[in-house]
Design a protein around this motif. Sequence first.
Motif, PDB file in Angstrom:
ATOM      1  N   ALA A 153      -6.072   9.260 -16.428  1.00 14.41           N
ATOM      2  CA  ALA A 153      -5.181   9.892 -17.405  1.00 14.41           C
ATOM      3  C   ALA A 153      -4.449  11.069 -16.786  1.00 14.41           C
ATOM      4  N   ALA A 154      -5.170  11.888 -16.016  1.00 11.36           N
ATOM      5  CA  ALA A 154      -4.524  13.033 -15.361  1.00 11.36           C
ATOM      6  C   ALA A 154      -3.534  12.564 -14.307  1.00 11.36           C
ATOM      7  N   LEU A 155      -3.890  11.518 -13.561  1.00 10.98           N
ATOM      8  CA  LEU A 155      -2.974  10.986 -12.547  1.00 10.98           C
ATOM      9  C   LEU A 155      -1.708  10.449 -13.189  1.00 10.98           C
ATOM     10  N   LEU A 158       3.220   9.427  -4.230  1.00 12.40           N
ATOM     11  CA  LEU A 158       3.016   8.223  -5.023  1.00 12.40           C
ATOM     12  C   LEU A 158       3.999   8.188  -6.190  1.00 12.40           C
ATOM     13  N   ALA A 159       4.218   9.333  -6.843  1.00 15.30           N
ATOM     14  CA  ALA A 159       5.160   9.401  -7.961  1.00 15.30           C
ATOM     15  C   ALA A 159       6.565   9.008  -7.512  1.00 15.30           C
ATOM     16  N   LYS A 160       6.985   9.505  -6.346  1.00 14.58           N
ATOM     17  CA  LYS A 160       8.321   9.167  -5.844  1.00 14.58           C
ATOM     18  C   LYS A 160       8.426   7.670  -5.546  1.00 14.58           C
ATOM     19  N   ALA A 161       7.375   7.103  -4.940  1.00 15.58           N
ATOM     20  CA  ALA A 161       7.397   5.681  -4.599  1.00 15.58           C
ATOM     21  C   ALA A 161       7.500   4.824  -5.863  1.00 15.58           C
ATOM     22  N   LEU A 162       6.799   5.207  -6.907  1.00 15.29           N
ATOM     23  CA  LEU A 162       6.843   4.433  -8.142  1.00 15.29           C
ATOM     24  C   LEU A 162       8.185   4.580  -8.843  1.00 15.29           C
ATOM     25  N   VAL A 173      -6.825   4.958  -0.499  1.00 20.63           N
ATOM     26  CA  VAL A 173      -5.623   4.135  -0.517  1.00 20.63           C
ATOM     27  C   VAL A 173      -5.164   3.916  -1.946  1.00 20.63           C
ATOM     28  N   ALA A 174      -3.864   3.673  -2.112  1.00 16.88           N
ATOM     29  CA  ALA A 174      -3.269   3.303  -3.394  1.00 16.88           C
ATOM     30  C   ALA A 174      -2.576   1.956  -3.193  1.00 16.88           C
ATOM     31  N   ILE A 175      -3.041   0.953  -3.915  1.00 17.95           N
ATOM     32  CA  ILE A 175      -2.536  -0.406  -3.725  1.00 17.95           C
ATOM     33  C   ILE A 175      -1.753  -0.809  -4.971  1.00 17.95           C
ATOM     34  N   LEU A 176      -0.476  -1.116  -4.792  1.00 16.16           N
ATOM     35  CA  LEU A 176       0.376  -1.551  -5.894  1.00 16.16           C
ATOM     36  C   LEU A 176       0.307  -3.067  -5.983  1.00 16.16           C
ATOM     37  N   VAL A 236       0.855  -1.170   0.000  1.00 17.90           N
ATOM     38  CA  VAL A 236       0.000   0.000   0.000  1.00 17.90           C
ATOM     39  C   VAL A 236       0.896   1.227   0.000  1.00 17.90           C
ATOM     40  N   LEU A 237       0.681   2.116  -0.979  1.00 13.32           N
ATOM     41  CA  LEU A 237       1.523   3.295  -1.152  1.00 13.32           C
ATOM     42  C   LEU A 237       0.750   4.549  -0.764  1.00 13.32           C
ATOM     43  N   PRO A 238       1.460   5.654  -0.582  1.00 15.17           N
ATOM     44  CA  PRO A 238       0.771   6.925  -0.301  1.00 15.17           C
ATOM     45  C   PRO A 238      -0.166   7.282  -1.456  1.00 15.17           C
TER      46      PRO A 238
END
Length: 409
Positions: free
Chosen positions: A371-373, A347-351, A397-400, A339-341
């Motif tokens: 698309a915007a994200l 989120l961009a930094k984590a990816l 939440v953002a789940i990778l 689970v990411l921020p």
Amino acid sequence: MDMAELTALLTPDGLRLLDEQDPLQSTADVAAAVSRLRKQGHSPDLVSAVVTQTRLRMKAHTKFGDFADRMLFTRAGLEQATRLSVAARHAARFRDAGIVSVADLGCGIGGDALGLAALGLRVEAVDADEVTAAIAAYNLAPFSDAVTIRSGTAEEYVRTATDAASGAFPVDAVWLDPARRTAGHTETSRTRPEDWSPSLDWVFALAEQVPVGVKLGPGLDRELIPDDVEAQWVSADGSTIELVLWSRALAREGVRRAALVIRGDTAHELTAPADAADEPARPLGAYLHEPDGAVIRARLIGEVARSLDAGMLDEHIAYLTSDAAVTSPFVSSFRVHEVLPAEPRALAKALRDRGVGRLEIKKRGVDVDPAALRTKLKLRGDESATLFVTRIGAKRVAILAERVWAGEG
């Protein structure tokens, strides 16, 4: 297409010219074809018809395969037409119910009538638009012994075909495809039931009298569905394409909700006597499962969850979760990594730290434009992943995760 164009096309020379055309891949190809055909002395009506049909035949391959090269279309008629593999399943429902003859009211370019006739049923095909009825007649010509085609409305057909003295109906069952229609089928829509022809009230009244199958958009307001019909949502290769309501002999005993999931040449179906109760929510496990759209529309998520020993990720969100890997035609499964921020910058930094350059973004229950994200994430790297942006309770939440393909554990 208007009648002048169709008349110009429906000659031996016009059809031969159409069959001689190479595929038109771009607007430049279209412009070149128009210029070439006009220089050859062909009329504007014939040139327009040939170029339009060449483009439509290309698009029609997704629904009709190689049969498309021997068919004619209108733009809206093709858009609304049932793909041939699904039409065959519709036809099988009639055959298996012992139906011998069917009135296809609102036949369009004849997709479903093709399926019915191919299984040996007698078909009376009707469309309100003269051009579309003529195109259906051309497409159904190989079955001319079993099919009759006429121009007229569904209401006119039922009124004139019903025997005044006995009330007897000339066919065993009816297939209907209500929609908003304009001349030449230049505009066809299922988004506003009050604009449809025939009206839903008329359709449902007919369904009480004779066995009826009604093709509708999958997003139809469920409050409009009568209690005494079987509602079958159909998806094909990941897209939920239609809702079919079946009445009387065409409805299966004890079935009021069904989700038919077609993948390539295989099909799986989930049925129930009513909407299924959901399973309780549980904490995010090792796997996340996305139910097929037909399952969601049919409200059979609970049935799938129980078969997989899974629970809801959130009681209001159509994602399931489990601790064990599962295999089911009714869900797409993903192995959870972390689970990411959920905030875009973090989120961009984590990816980027994980080298993710190819990202499939899925969202549910949150106001996010994928698309915007994606633009904000500025992805780079060689790794691929799936990102779920959703809500668990009040928390975003953002789940990778990574997709689990069929056969993987």
